[in-house]
Enzyme design. Structure first.
Site, PDB file in Angstrom:
ATOM      1  N   LYS A 137     -20.038  -8.552 -13.685  1.00 37.41           N
ATOM      2  CA  LYS A 137     -20.363  -7.359 -14.474  1.00 37.41           C
ATOM      3  C   LYS A 137     -19.650  -6.129 -13.932  1.00 37.41           C
ATOM      4  O   LYS A 137     -19.287  -5.236 -14.695  1.00 37.41           O
ATOM      5  CB  LYS A 137     -21.882  -7.135 -14.527  1.00 37.41           C
ATOM      6  CG  LYS A 137     -22.584  -8.115 -15.447  1.00 37.41           C
ATOM      7  CD  LYS A 137     -23.909  -7.604 -15.965  1.00 37.41           C
ATOM      8  CE  LYS A 137     -24.453  -8.571 -17.018  1.00 37.41           C
ATOM      9  NZ  LYS A 137     -25.769  -8.270 -17.522  1.00 37.41           N
TER      10      LYS A 137
ATOM     11  N   LYS B 171     -19.575 -17.436 -22.025  1.00 33.72           N
ATOM     12  CA  LYS B 171     -20.840 -17.655 -22.729  1.00 33.72           C
ATOM     13  C   LYS B 171     -21.040 -16.653 -23.864  1.00 33.72           C
ATOM     14  O   LYS B 171     -20.500 -15.540 -23.818  1.00 33.72           O
ATOM     15  CB  LYS B 171     -22.018 -17.625 -21.744  1.00 33.72           C
ATOM     16  CG  LYS B 171     -22.512 -16.264 -21.352  1.00 33.72           C
ATOM     17  CD  LYS B 171     -23.916 -16.374 -20.748  1.00 33.72           C
ATOM     18  CE  LYS B 171     -24.426 -14.983 -20.402  1.00 33.72           C
ATOM     19  NZ  LYS B 171     -25.828 -14.914 -20.103  1.00 33.72           N
TER      20      LYS B 171
ATOM     21  N   LYS C 106     -24.985 -11.143 -25.986  1.00 35.25           N
ATOM     22  CA  LYS C 106     -25.368 -10.143 -26.994  1.00 35.25           C
ATOM     23  C   LYS C 106     -24.601  -8.842 -26.834  1.00 35.25           C
ATOM     24  O   LYS C 106     -24.519  -8.048 -27.769  1.00 35.25           O
ATOM     25  CB  LYS C 106     -26.884  -9.901 -26.971  1.00 35.25           C
ATOM     26  CG  LYS C 106     -27.452  -9.449 -25.635  1.00 35.25           C
ATOM     27  CD  LYS C 106     -28.938  -9.141 -25.773  1.00 35.25           C
ATOM     28  CE  LYS C 106     -29.835 -10.016 -24.905  1.00 35.25           C
ATOM     29  NZ  LYS C 106     -29.723  -9.803 -23.469  1.00 35.25           N
TER      30      LYS C 106
HETATM   31  N1  AQP Z   1     -25.052 -18.120 -24.285  1.00 37.42           N
HETATM   32  C1  AQP Z   1     -26.194 -18.523 -23.761  1.00 37.42           C
HETATM   33  N2  AQP Z   1     -26.510 -19.847 -23.737  1.00 37.42           N
HETATM   34  C2  AQP Z   1     -27.694 -20.259 -23.221  1.00 37.42           C
HETATM   35  N3  AQP Z   1     -28.621 -19.425 -22.696  1.00 37.42           N
HETATM   36  C3  AQP Z   1     -28.345 -18.106 -22.710  1.00 37.42           C
HETATM   37  N4  AQP Z   1     -29.039 -17.020 -22.281  1.00 37.42           N
HETATM   38  C4  AQP Z   1     -28.324 -15.911 -22.540  1.00 37.42           C
HETATM   39  N5  AQP Z   1     -27.168 -16.226 -23.128  1.00 37.42           N
HETATM   40  C5  AQP Z   1     -27.141 -17.580 -23.237  1.00 37.42           C
HETATM   41  C6  AQP Z   1     -30.360 -17.068 -21.655  1.00 37.42           C
HETATM   42  O1  AQP Z   1     -31.188 -16.111 -22.289  1.00 37.42           O
HETATM   43  C7  AQP Z   1     -32.137 -15.611 -21.356  1.00 37.42           C
HETATM   44  C8  AQP Z   1     -32.243 -14.125 -21.494  1.00 37.42           C
HETATM   45  O2  AQP Z   1     -31.031 -13.552 -21.146  1.00 37.42           O
HETATM   46  P1  AQP Z   1     -30.952 -12.019 -20.813  1.00 37.42           P
HETATM   47  O3  AQP Z   1     -31.185 -11.251 -22.021  1.00 37.42           O
HETATM   48  O4  AQP Z   1     -31.847 -11.705 -19.674  1.00 37.42           O
HETATM   49  O5  AQP Z   1     -29.523 -11.745 -20.282  1.00 37.42           O
HETATM   50  P2  AQP Z   1     -28.224 -12.533 -20.246  1.00 37.42           P
HETATM   51  O6  AQP Z   1     -28.386 -13.898 -19.694  1.00 37.42           O
HETATM   52  O7  AQP Z   1     -27.240 -11.677 -19.536  1.00 37.42           O
HETATM   53  O8  AQP Z   1     -27.899 -12.653 -21.800  1.00 37.42           O
HETATM   54  P3  AQP Z   1     -26.742 -11.968 -22.571  1.00 37.42           P
HETATM   55  O9  AQP Z   1     -26.948 -12.245 -24.024  1.00 37.42           O
HETATM   56  O10 AQP Z   1     -25.420 -12.391 -22.000  1.00 37.42           O
HETATM   57  O11 AQP Z   1     -27.019 -10.448 -22.316  1.00 37.42           O
HETATM   58  P4  AQP Z   1     -26.042  -9.301 -21.867  1.00 37.42           P
HETATM   59  O12 AQP Z   1     -24.892  -9.408 -22.827  1.00 37.42           O
HETATM   60  O13 AQP Z   1     -26.818  -8.059 -22.039  1.00 37.42           O
HETATM   61  O14 AQP Z   1     -25.657  -9.579 -20.455  1.00 37.42           O
HETATM   62  C9  AQP Z   1     -31.692 -16.085 -19.981  1.00 37.42           C
HETATM   63  O15 AQP Z   1     -32.575 -17.108 -19.549  1.00 37.42           O
HETATM   64  C10 AQP Z   1     -30.309 -16.623 -20.189  1.00 37.42           C
HETATM   65  O16 AQP Z   1     -30.012 -17.692 -19.323  1.00 37.42           O
END
Ligand code: AQP
Length: 330
Positions: free
Chosen positions: A113, A195, A198
């Site tokens: 990040k 991956k 969002k």
């Molecule tokens: N692409 C993915 N495939 C499977 N699991 C996923 N998770 C996120 N993206 C995927 C799982 O969702 C849970 C919540 O995630 P989060 O909102 O705490 O943050 P994150 O993992 O960083 O998700 P994002 O969408 O990638 O958010 P941003 O873009 O804000 O960093 C977790 O259990 C994660 O494993």
């Protein structure tokens, strides 16, 4: 013996994607029947990268409603907003005092990040895993459903629990990961080597749980594939592999069945069917979301009640921690 405790959270850093759904929320629903579950909208984590206040507000409320629409039942689980339970930040401070800089320096998510947002690099992004450890340890959590990307953070939570326990006597439960072997990692539709996220700047890279039919179809049509022209579940065809995973997760069909069914057929055929599978799977969620989201007073009641319940447990643990480290009781 009481039920074991589960904690998990989701950041309101955007609208939720089908990656969040398949990798997290869908797994959380059945856990409610067996465990004492705490599910949190972790807004304090979300501000480790810059957020517009009005978007953060909207995303937080949307996500509460969406979790309920996906099957999280506030009567079965404790559903709450992290910043409403002040013990999270308080425990994080104490845990910061026993965390080594070297440990945080090794965190791959921080390294990733920080590469992405150089000018906005802040101390909270660095200490994020300590807040996550506080989230988990506050509820004497036994089990944490984690994806691969969070394993290192859970390891830190375990390490801090053990360090505190050996320094001050037994206080924290040392949490274990709850690994789901079936849960595939959903990848970006535009670059299947990263991956689905969002906060991706390209909206064609993800499908939101609340995307409408037209958007879902458009994004699947534009999803990157390859020039092989064969539906196979192979690391050499990461785009198609990812689409098969999405198909399998939403339809319940096995990967083998899907590959067999589309043998000798083109990507166009497969994508068309996938569009239908995703649209139909998300339709009831979207309808239920609209209903819950429009009832403001019900939403308020849910998150207030959730915070009350969570605070009750968190306060007991924090009081114990403060006493052990020598803080004078209030
Ligand atoms: N692409 C993915 N495939 C499977 N699991 C996923 N998770 C996120 N993206 C995927 C799982 O969702 C849970 C919540 O995630 P989060 O909102 O705490 O943050 P994150 O993992 O960083 O998700 P994002 O969408 O990638 O958010 P941003 O873009 O804000 O960093 C977790 O259990 C994660 O494993």
């Amino acid at each position: 013996m009481g039920k074991k405790t589960v904690f998990s959270g989701v950041q309101p850093s955007g609208a939720l994607t089908i990656g969040n759904y398949i990798g997290a929320i869908k797994r959380w629903v059945p856990l409610q029947e067996k465990y004492d579950c705490y599910y949190s909208i972790v807004d304090q984590h979300a501000i480790t990268v810059p957020q517009e206040a009005k978007d953060l507000r909207k995303n937080t409320l949307d996500i509460i409603a969406l979790l309920m629409a996906c099957g999280i039942d506030p009567k079965k689980s404790t559903l709450f907003i992290q910043s409403h339970v002040t013990e999270h930040a308080e425990l994080a401070w104490v845990l910061n005092s026993i965390t080594y800089m070297g440990q945080l320096n090794r965190m791959t998510q921080f390294k990733d990040k920080s590469k992405r947002s150089d000018e906005n690099l802040n101390a909270a992004l660095f200490t994020y895993p300590v807040l996550m450890a506080a989230d988990i340890l506050l509820y004497k959590t036994d089990l944490v459903p984690v994806g691969d990307d969070q394993k290192q953070h859970l390891e830190l939570a375990r390490d801090l629990a053990e360090r505190f326990n050996s320094r001050y006597s037994d206080t924290f439960t040392v949490p274990e990961p709850l690994i789901d072997k079936s849960g595939a990692r959903i990848m970006s539709l535009q670059d299947p080597t990263v991956k689905m996220s969002k906060s991706d700047s390209d909206e064609n890279a993800y499908i939101l749980i609340l995307d409408d039919e037209a958007a879902i179809k458009r994004k699947i049509k534009r999803a990157v594939t390859d020039s092989v022209g064969e539906i196979a579940y192979s690391d050499d065809q990461p785009g198609i592999k990812n689409l098969i995973n999405i198909y399998s997760n939403f339809s319940g069909d096995t990967v083998e069945d899907i590959v067999q069914r589309y043998k000798g057929r083109g990507y166009g055929d497969f994508k068309k069917d996938l569009e239908e599978v995703v649209v139909e799977a998300l339709r009831p969620i979207r309808e239920s979301f609209e209903e819950i989201r429009s009832d403001k007073s019900y939403l308020e009641e849910v998150y207030r009640e959730g915070a009350k319940e969570a605070s009750y447990s968190a306060m007991k643990v924090l009081r114990k921690v403060h006493k052990k480290i020598g803080f004078i009781p209030r």
